[in-house]
Structures are given as C-alpha cells and as structure tokens.
Design a protein around this motif. Structure first.
Motif, PDB file in Angstrom:
ATOM      1  N   GLU A  22      33.721  80.484 -42.394  1.00 24.17           N
ATOM      2  CA  GLU A  22      32.926  81.705 -42.338  1.00 24.17           C
ATOM      3  C   GLU A  22      32.893  82.210 -40.901  1.00 24.17           C
ATOM      4  OE1 GLU A  22      28.348  83.092 -42.914  1.00 24.17           O
ATOM      5  OE2 GLU A  22      29.151  81.633 -44.298  1.00 24.17           O
ATOM      6  N   VAL A  23      33.298  83.450 -40.697  1.00 21.70           N
ATOM      7  CA  VAL A  23      33.340  84.032 -39.367  1.00 21.70           C
ATOM      8  C   VAL A  23      32.313  85.144 -39.281  1.00 21.70           C
ATOM      9  CG1 VAL A  23      34.745  85.250 -37.663  1.00 21.70           C
ATOM     10  CG2 VAL A  23      35.804  83.550 -39.145  1.00 21.70           C
ATOM     11  N   GLN A  24      31.470  85.071 -38.272  1.00 21.88           N
ATOM     12  CA  GLN A  24      30.517  86.134 -38.021  1.00 21.88           C
ATOM     13  C   GLN A  24      31.053  86.968 -36.868  1.00 21.88           C
ATOM     14  OE1 GLN A  24      26.514  84.777 -37.639  1.00 21.88           O
ATOM     15  NE2 GLN A  24      26.739  83.258 -39.234  1.00 21.88           N
ATOM     16  N   THR A  25      31.013  88.294 -37.005  1.00 20.20           N
ATOM     17  CA  THR A  25      31.540  89.178 -35.975  1.00 20.20           C
ATOM     18  C   THR A  25      30.415  90.026 -35.411  1.00 20.20           C
ATOM     19  OG1 THR A  25      33.669  89.259 -37.099  1.00 20.20           O
ATOM     20  CG2 THR A  25      33.237  90.968 -35.479  1.00 20.20           C
ATOM     21  N   PHE A  26      30.424  90.176 -34.105  1.00 18.70           N
ATOM     22  CA  PHE A  26      29.433  90.953 -33.381  1.00 18.70           C
ATOM     23  C   PHE A  26      30.193  91.997 -32.575  1.00 18.70           C
ATOM     24  CE2 PHE A  26      26.336  91.730 -30.021  1.00 18.70           C
ATOM     25  CZ  PHE A  26      25.124  91.673 -30.698  1.00 18.70           C
ATOM     26  N   ALA A  27      29.979  93.290 -32.850  1.00 13.58           N
ATOM     27  CA  ALA A  27      30.730  94.368 -32.191  1.00 13.58           C
ATOM     28  C   ALA A  27      30.017  94.830 -30.931  1.00 13.58           C
ATOM     29  CB  ALA A  27      30.900  95.539 -33.145  1.00 13.58           C
ATOM     30  N   LEU A  28      30.773  94.974 -29.839  1.00 11.98           N
ATOM     31  CA  LEU A  28      30.254  95.436 -28.555  1.00 11.98           C
ATOM     32  C   LEU A  28      31.025  96.669 -28.121  1.00 11.98           C
ATOM     33  CD1 LEU A  28      30.330  91.941 -26.829  1.00 11.98           C
ATOM     34  CD2 LEU A  28      28.312  93.054 -27.770  1.00 11.98           C
ATOM     35  N   GLN A  29      30.356  97.614 -27.523  1.00 18.22           N
ATOM     36  CA  GLN A  29      30.980  98.831 -27.008  1.00 18.22           C
ATOM     37  C   GLN A  29      30.747  98.893 -25.507  1.00 18.22           C
ATOM     38  OE1 GLN A  29      32.483 101.229 -29.123  1.00 18.22           O
ATOM     39  NE2 GLN A  29      32.160  99.799 -30.785  1.00 18.22           N
ATOM     40  N   THR A  30      31.773  99.230 -24.742  1.00 16.12           N
ATOM     41  CA  THR A  30      31.587  99.383 -23.304  1.00 16.12           C
ATOM     42  C   THR A  30      30.751 100.634 -23.039  1.00 16.12           C
ATOM     43  OG1 THR A  30      33.652 100.598 -23.049  1.00 16.12           O
ATOM     44  CG2 THR A  30      33.746  98.211 -22.725  1.00 16.12           C
ATOM     45  N   GLN A  31      29.867 100.534 -22.062  1.00 10.64           N
ATOM     46  CA  GLN A  31      29.011 101.646 -21.656  1.00 10.64           C
ATOM     47  C   GLN A  31      28.888 101.640 -20.141  1.00 10.64           C
ATOM     48  OE1 GLN A  31      25.237 101.417 -23.664  1.00 10.64           O
ATOM     49  NE2 GLN A  31      26.166 101.371 -25.684  1.00 10.64           N
ATOM     50  N   ALA A  32      28.300 102.680 -19.587  1.00 13.59           N
ATOM     51  CA  ALA A  32      28.151 102.782 -18.143  1.00 13.59           C
ATOM     52  C   ALA A  32      26.892 102.089 -17.629  1.00 13.59           C
ATOM     53  CB  ALA A  32      28.132 104.251 -17.731  1.00 13.59           C
ATOM     54  N   GLN A  33      26.201 101.343 -18.484  1.00 17.23           N
ATOM     55  CA  GLN A  33      24.995 100.634 -18.066  1.00 17.23           C
ATOM     56  C   GLN A  33      25.013  99.224 -18.630  1.00 17.23           C
ATOM     57  OE1 GLN A  33      22.547 103.532 -19.913  1.00 17.23           O
ATOM     58  NE2 GLN A  33      22.168 102.317 -21.730  1.00 17.23           N
ATOM     59  N   ASP A  34      24.252  98.342 -18.013  1.00 18.81           N
ATOM     60  CA  ASP A  34      24.181  96.963 -18.497  1.00 18.81           C
ATOM     61  C   ASP A  34      23.566  96.936 -19.899  1.00 18.81           C
ATOM     62  OD1 ASP A  34      25.267  96.101 -16.148  1.00 18.81           O
ATOM     63  OD2 ASP A  34      23.446  95.171 -15.380  1.00 18.81           O
ATOM     64  N   GLN A  35      24.052  95.994 -20.706  1.00 18.46           N
ATOM     65  CA  GLN A  35      23.567  95.838 -22.073  1.00 18.46           C
ATOM     66  C   GLN A  35      23.108  94.397 -22.267  1.00 18.46           C
ATOM     67  OE1 GLN A  35      26.393  97.567 -25.046  1.00 18.46           O
ATOM     68  NE2 GLN A  35      27.600  97.946 -23.192  1.00 18.46           N
ATOM     69  N   TYR A  36      22.068  94.216 -23.084  1.00 20.32           N
ATOM     70  CA  TYR A  36      21.497  92.901 -23.332  1.00 20.32           C
ATOM     71  C   TYR A  36      21.334  92.709 -24.837  1.00 20.32           C
ATOM     72  CZ  TYR A  36      20.403  93.299 -18.400  1.00 20.32           C
ATOM     73  OH  TYR A  36      20.497  93.473 -17.040  1.00 20.32           O
ATOM     74  N   TYR A  37      21.829  91.569 -25.329  1.00 19.54           N
ATOM     75  CA  TYR A  37      21.754  91.256 -26.750  1.00 19.54           C
ATOM     76  C   TYR A  37      21.321  89.805 -26.934  1.00 19.54           C
ATOM     77  CZ  TYR A  37      24.725  95.397 -27.174  1.00 19.54           C
ATOM     78  OH  TYR A  37      25.235  96.662 -27.102  1.00 19.54           O
ATOM     79  N   ASN A  38      20.944  89.492 -28.167  1.00 19.22           N
ATOM     80  CA  ASN A  38      20.647  88.118 -28.569  1.00 19.22           C
ATOM     81  C   ASN A  38      21.519  87.797 -29.775  1.00 19.22           C
ATOM     82  OD1 ASN A  38      18.381  87.492 -26.785  1.00 19.22           O
ATOM     83  ND2 ASN A  38      17.328  89.083 -27.930  1.00 19.22           N
ATOM     84  N   TYR A  39      21.970  86.552 -29.844  1.00 19.85           N
ATOM     85  CA  TYR A  39      22.736  86.112 -31.008  1.00 19.85           C
ATOM     86  C   TYR A  39      22.315  84.691 -31.366  1.00 19.85           C
ATOM     87  CZ  TYR A  39      26.341  85.147 -34.326  1.00 19.85           C
ATOM     88  OH  TYR A  39      26.980  84.815 -35.486  1.00 19.85           O
ATOM     89  N   SER A  40      22.027  84.471 -32.641  1.00 22.87           N
ATOM     90  CA  SER A  40      21.621  83.155 -33.115  1.00 22.87           C
ATOM     91  C   SER A  40      22.676  82.560 -34.033  1.00 22.87           C
ATOM     92  CB  SER A  40      20.294  83.246 -33.870  1.00 22.87           C
ATOM     93  OG  SER A  40      19.972  81.971 -34.414  1.00 22.87           O
ATOM     94  N   PHE A  41      23.049  81.331 -33.748  1.00 28.11           N
ATOM     95  CA  PHE A  41      23.937  80.579 -34.625  1.00 28.11           C
ATOM     96  C   PHE A  41      23.152  79.919 -35.750  1.00 28.11           C
ATOM     97  CE2 PHE A  41      26.636  80.995 -30.936  1.00 28.11           C
ATOM     98  CZ  PHE A  41      27.889  81.147 -31.489  1.00 28.11           C
ATOM     99  N   GLY A  42      21.854  80.017 -35.716  1.00 25.79           N
ATOM    100  CA  GLY A  42      21.018  79.400 -36.733  1.00 25.79           C
ATOM    101  C   GLY A  42      20.935  77.903 -36.532  1.00 25.79           C
ATOM    102  N   SER A  43      20.810  77.165 -37.625  1.00 30.38           N
ATOM    103  CA  SER A  43      20.679  75.713 -37.578  1.00 30.38           C
ATOM    104  C   SER A  43      21.906  75.059 -38.191  1.00 30.38           C
ATOM    105  CB  SER A  43      19.438  75.268 -38.351  1.00 30.38           C
ATOM    106  OG  SER A  43      18.278  75.775 -37.730  1.00 30.38           O
ATOM    107  N   ILE A  44      22.443  74.072 -37.487  1.00 29.07           N
ATOM    108  CA  ILE A  44      23.593  73.328 -37.997  1.00 29.07           C
ATOM    109  C   ILE A  44      23.364  71.844 -37.751  1.00 29.07           C
ATOM    110  CG2 ILE A  44      25.146  75.277 -37.565  1.00 29.07           C
ATOM    111  CD1 ILE A  44      26.384  73.639 -35.283  1.00 29.07           C
ATOM    112  N   PHE A  45      24.202  71.030 -38.380  1.00 30.51           N
ATOM    113  CA  PHE A  45      24.131  69.590 -38.170  1.00 30.51           C
ATOM    114  C   PHE A  45      24.666  69.213 -36.798  1.00 30.51           C
ATOM    115  CE2 PHE A  45      24.527  69.521 -42.919  1.00 30.51           C
ATOM    116  CZ  PHE A  45      23.289  68.954 -43.161  1.00 30.51           C
TER     117      PHE A  45
END
Length: 130
Positions: A22-45
């Motif tokens: 299973e592949v999760q994809t997160f799309a990013l776009q270049t912009q003229a200002q700094d960008q901040y995101y959060n990404y969770s992998f959830g819980s795994i063994f």
C-alpha cells in the motif's frame, strides 16, 4: 505519562493498513514561500516498515532548484529521484520509509531546500510490539 503519550498519539494518528504494497502519496507544489505540513504513518509493529511517497511539482514559470533534501529522525530514511533542477510542470518523488526498531512514538522531518523557499514536513509514527 507514557500511557498518556501513547493514547494521544493513537488518537491523533490514523492506523495505517498493514497490507503489503500500500502506497500513500502526498502531493507538494513549489511556491515562493515556506510551506509546513504534517504527515502521520499511524501505528505499525516494531521492526516493520511503512512508506509514503512525496511528489513535488514545479509550478514555474521558472525552474525550481533543489539545493538538497534532508531527512531527520532515527526511525526514518528516504530515497529520491529528484534532480537538481526541476523544470516547470515536472515532478519528482521522494519515498520516506518509517522503519522503527524501538517501541513508542517517533518524530522526524523531511525538508526540501529549494532556491527561493523551503518545504518542511513533520513526520510522526507510533510503534507497538508484535
């Protein structure tokens, strides 16, 4: 305190499917200002591996210079096919692996250092024993 941290992380982080491939994809776009995101992998063994693809698209009109891609956090690693220069409309992908060897919550960061801005993605994952 440890139980509180684990409980909060479970409430805030969706549980990732343990199905292989299973592949999760997160799309990013270049912009003229700094960008901040959060990404969770959830819980795994513990000693399992999850990954997500972060696709960067150059919005142009000019080319985007990728000065470097930085991954931080001992439970995280990354590979990338991003060139030094991304032409307008061109995309590249950075795959981030979450591969924890210890139990509990793990934080990290993926950063794209670009010519005129930066993209920061705060990473989170939680691990429990098999």
């Amino acid at each position: 305190m440890k139980k509180l941290i684990v409980m909060m992380s479970l409430l805030l982080a969706p549980i990732v499917s343990l199905a292989a491939g299973e592949v999760q994809t997160f799309a990013l776009q270049t912009q003229a200002q700094d960008q901040y995101y959060n990404y969770s992998f959830g819980s795994i063994f513990q000693n399992s591996r999850a990954f997500a693809d972060f696709t960067l698209t150059a919005n142009g009109p000019d080319a985007t210079v990728i000065r470097r891609i930085v991954i931080r956090g001992f439970a995280y690693d990354a590979t990338s096919n991003c060139p030094e220069v991304l032409m307008p409309g061109q995309t590249c992908t950075t795959r981030v692996f979450y591969w924890p060897t210890t139990q509990g919550p793990h934080w990290g960061e993926l950063a794209f250092v670009l010519n005129d801005s930066n993209i920061y993605i705060r990473l989170f994952g939680n691990t429990f024993p098999r």
